[in-house]
Enzyme design. Structure first.
Site, short mmCIF file in Angstrom:
data_model
loop_
_atom_site.label_atom_id
_atom_site.label_comp_id
_atom_site.label_asym_id
_atom_site.label_seq_id
_atom_site.Cartn_x
_atom_site.Cartn_y
_atom_site.Cartn_z
N PRO A 79 -32.12 -30.01 -15.00
CA PRO A 79 -31.15 -31.27 -14.16
C PRO A 79 -29.68 -31.15 -14.85
O PRO A 79 -29.85 -31.79 -16.02
CB PRO A 79 -32.25 -32.45 -14.55
CG PRO A 79 -33.42 -32.44 -15.58
CD PRO A 79 -33.62 -31.23 -15.36
N GLN B 14 -35.96 -35.69 -11.48
CA GLN B 14 -35.60 -36.77 -13.22
C GLN B 14 -34.73 -37.73 -13.07
O GLN B 14 -33.40 -38.25 -12.20
CB GLN B 14 -34.49 -35.61 -14.16
CG GLN B 14 -33.60 -36.35 -15.28
CD GLN B 14 -32.55 -36.88 -15.23
OE1 GLN B 14 -31.60 -36.91 -13.74
NE2 GLN B 14 -31.94 -37.56 -15.82
N THR C 20 -36.12 -39.41 -18.31
CA THR C 20 -35.57 -38.84 -19.24
C THR C 20 -35.40 -40.00 -20.60
O THR C 20 -35.01 -41.03 -20.03
CB THR C 20 -34.11 -38.86 -18.90
OG1 THR C 20 -33.72 -37.08 -18.77
CG2 THR C 20 -32.98 -38.40 -20.29
N LYS D 93 -38.40 -36.31 -20.89
CA LYS D 93 -38.00 -34.98 -20.88
C LYS D 93 -37.49 -35.43 -22.78
O LYS D 93 -36.52 -36.84 -22.52
CB LYS D 93 -37.19 -34.63 -20.04
CG LYS D 93 -36.06 -33.78 -19.82
CD LYS D 93 -35.17 -33.52 -18.82
CE LYS D 93 -34.09 -32.50 -19.71
NZ LYS D 93 -32.94 -32.83 -20.54
N HIS E 74 -31.40 -32.44 -25.62
CA HIS E 74 -30.48 -33.18 -24.39
C HIS E 74 -29.50 -31.35 -24.29
O HIS E 74 -28.24 -32.20 -24.03
CB HIS E 74 -29.29 -34.17 -24.56
CG HIS E 74 -29.56 -34.92 -22.88
ND1 HIS E 74 -30.20 -36.04 -22.94
CD2 HIS E 74 -27.93 -34.85 -22.45
CE1 HIS E 74 -30.03 -36.88 -21.40
NE2 HIS E 74 -28.68 -35.93 -20.77
N ASP F 211 -36.49 -27.17 -23.66
CA ASP F 211 -35.85 -26.37 -22.81
C ASP F 211 -34.25 -26.13 -24.03
O ASP F 211 -34.40 -26.46 -25.45
CB ASP F 211 -34.77 -26.96 -22.07
CG ASP F 211 -34.20 -28.69 -22.13
OD1 ASP F 211 -33.81 -28.42 -23.38
OD2 ASP F 211 -33.96 -29.35 -21.64
N GLY F 212 -33.19 -25.63 -24.07
CA GLY F 212 -32.46 -25.41 -25.09
C GLY F 212 -31.75 -24.37 -25.37
O GLY F 212 -32.70 -24.23 -26.35
N ARG G 105 -31.51 -17.96 -22.78
CA ARG G 105 -30.49 -17.01 -22.60
C ARG G 105 -31.35 -15.51 -22.61
O ARG G 105 -30.59 -15.37 -21.66
CB ARG G 105 -29.63 -16.95 -23.93
CG ARG G 105 -28.40 -18.53 -23.56
CD ARG G 105 -28.41 -18.89 -22.26
NE ARG G 105 -27.05 -19.99 -22.30
CZ ARG G 105 -27.62 -21.45 -22.40
NH1 ARG G 105 -29.12 -21.58 -22.29
NH2 ARG G 105 -26.65 -22.31 -22.45
#
Length: 358
Positions: A74, A129, A157, A230, A254, A285-286, A289
């Site tokens: 999100p 979310q 969240t 989350k 976050h 997440d975070g 790449r």
């Protein structure tokens, strides 16, 4: 050619204040930088001469077989990056079989997003979310609206009772331009984590409005949808969530936008995986790449990964086609990393893949 180059291209196209909003982190941005760096600290120990014929990236999450484990996290106010905003991201995600999580602070109505995403037969999972609102009735209205639109889970969240100290965003004097707002919330209420109250202090009033474990139980009792949390980093919180029988956890800080010097998610993921012992599905997440990052996340205990900033970077560069290309690039890199590591499927991406051999 890759998601890092995509970020550079987006920076050249975005208004500097918008770029500061999307790309900035909290404080001195230690956690923001650590998120990407920490994945590189886990080496892959490849096996050779293993059977690879029929290899695939399929995985199972929330009772569904998915083409791959990549989801779009999100991200608020995507129309800042492209006029079609979240609608464009959802169309691209569905076309590429990626899961999509719509933010509470979406700049496109959830019904429009659901209508764009759900008809695609090859789609992934569509989740909503939720930023906890001060009035329980407001939360109930949002989740009932999400249920009616066809969303398949609620992602609460839990790591942002207040907004992080984001210097770059404040220095750029970021504000939403006319015509872009959180369409699911009253225009007078951004719906974002609590900021300064009437007396000018950040934390005034927060204890009365920030969600608690009791609110999680209340939410579970009032929606037919599974509830994910989350923003879990501490193993004690993971065990408490497990006791409440939540659907799953998203290991997240976050994107480094709230508490600076919080651990990188690549560091927290194996800790959370050990705490729940396989009893709860995990998403992380975070800083993801590269396809190698995705493979390491699976090896460390995640069932799937989420990417956030790359979505708005891709939107800024090439709209929905850019988002589709971004997802496909990451999936292709994952498939190549699997083959080069000797993994025919993601089930073979076990902790041994990243643990130093004896």
């Amino acid at each position: 050619m890759n998601l890092n180059e995509l970020a550079l291209a987006a920076r050249a196209r975005l208004d500097p204040a918008v770029a500061a909003f999307f790309d900035g982190g909290a404080g001195d941005e230690h956690t923001l930088r650590a998120n990407a760096d920490a994945w590189q600290r886990w080496p892959l120990w490849p096996r050779v001469l293993r059977p690879l014929a029929g290899g695939h990236t399929r995985t199972t999450l929330a009772g569904r077989e998915l083409a791959h484990p990549i989801m779009l996290a999100p991200v608020a106010f995507q129309r800042l990056a492209h006029e079609q905003g979240e609608w464009a991201s959802a169309v691209a995600a569905a076309a590429q079989g990626a899961g999509f999580v719509l933010a509470s602070l979406s700049s496109v109505p959830m019904e429009d997003v659901a209508q764009a995403y759900l008809p695609d037969k090859g789609r992934g999972l569509l989740w909503f979310q939720l930023y906890w609102q001060a009035e329980r009735s407001s939360n109930l209205a949002l989740i009932e609206r999400a249920e009616a639109a066809g969303f398949e889970a609620i992602v609460l969240t839990v790591d942002a009772p207040v907004q992080g100290v984001r210097d770059a965003e404040r220095r750029a004097a970021f504000s939403l331009p006319p015509g872009i707002h959180a369409v699911h919330l009253p225009t007078a209420n951004s719906g974002a984590p609590h900021n300064a109250a009437a007396d000018g202090t950040y934390c005034a009033g927060v204890p009365a409005t920030a969600p608690t474990w009791d609110d999680v139980a209340w939410l579970q009792a009032r929606t037919r949808l599974p509830v994910w949390l989350k923003g879990v980093l501490h193993p004690a919180d993971a065990r408490q969530a497990q006791a409440l029988n939540v659907a799953g956890l998203i290991v997240s800080n976050h994107g480094g936008r709230t508490l600076d010097t919080a651990p990188a998610t690549a560091q927290a993921l194996p800790v959370i995986a050990k705490a729940v012992g396989g009893a709860l599905p995990l998403i992380v997440d975070g800083g993801i790449r590269r396809g190698t990052d995705v493979l390491k996340a699976i090896a460390l205990g995640a069932s799937a990964v989420m990417v956030g900033r790359p979505t708005v970077h891709a939107l800024a560069v090439a709209g929905p086609m850019g988002v589709a290309r971004m997802i496909r690039t990451l999936r292709d890199e994952l498939e190549m990393a699997m083959a080069l590591s000797g993994c025919q499927s993601l089930a073979e991406a076990t902790p041994a893949l990243v643990a130093e051999p004896a």
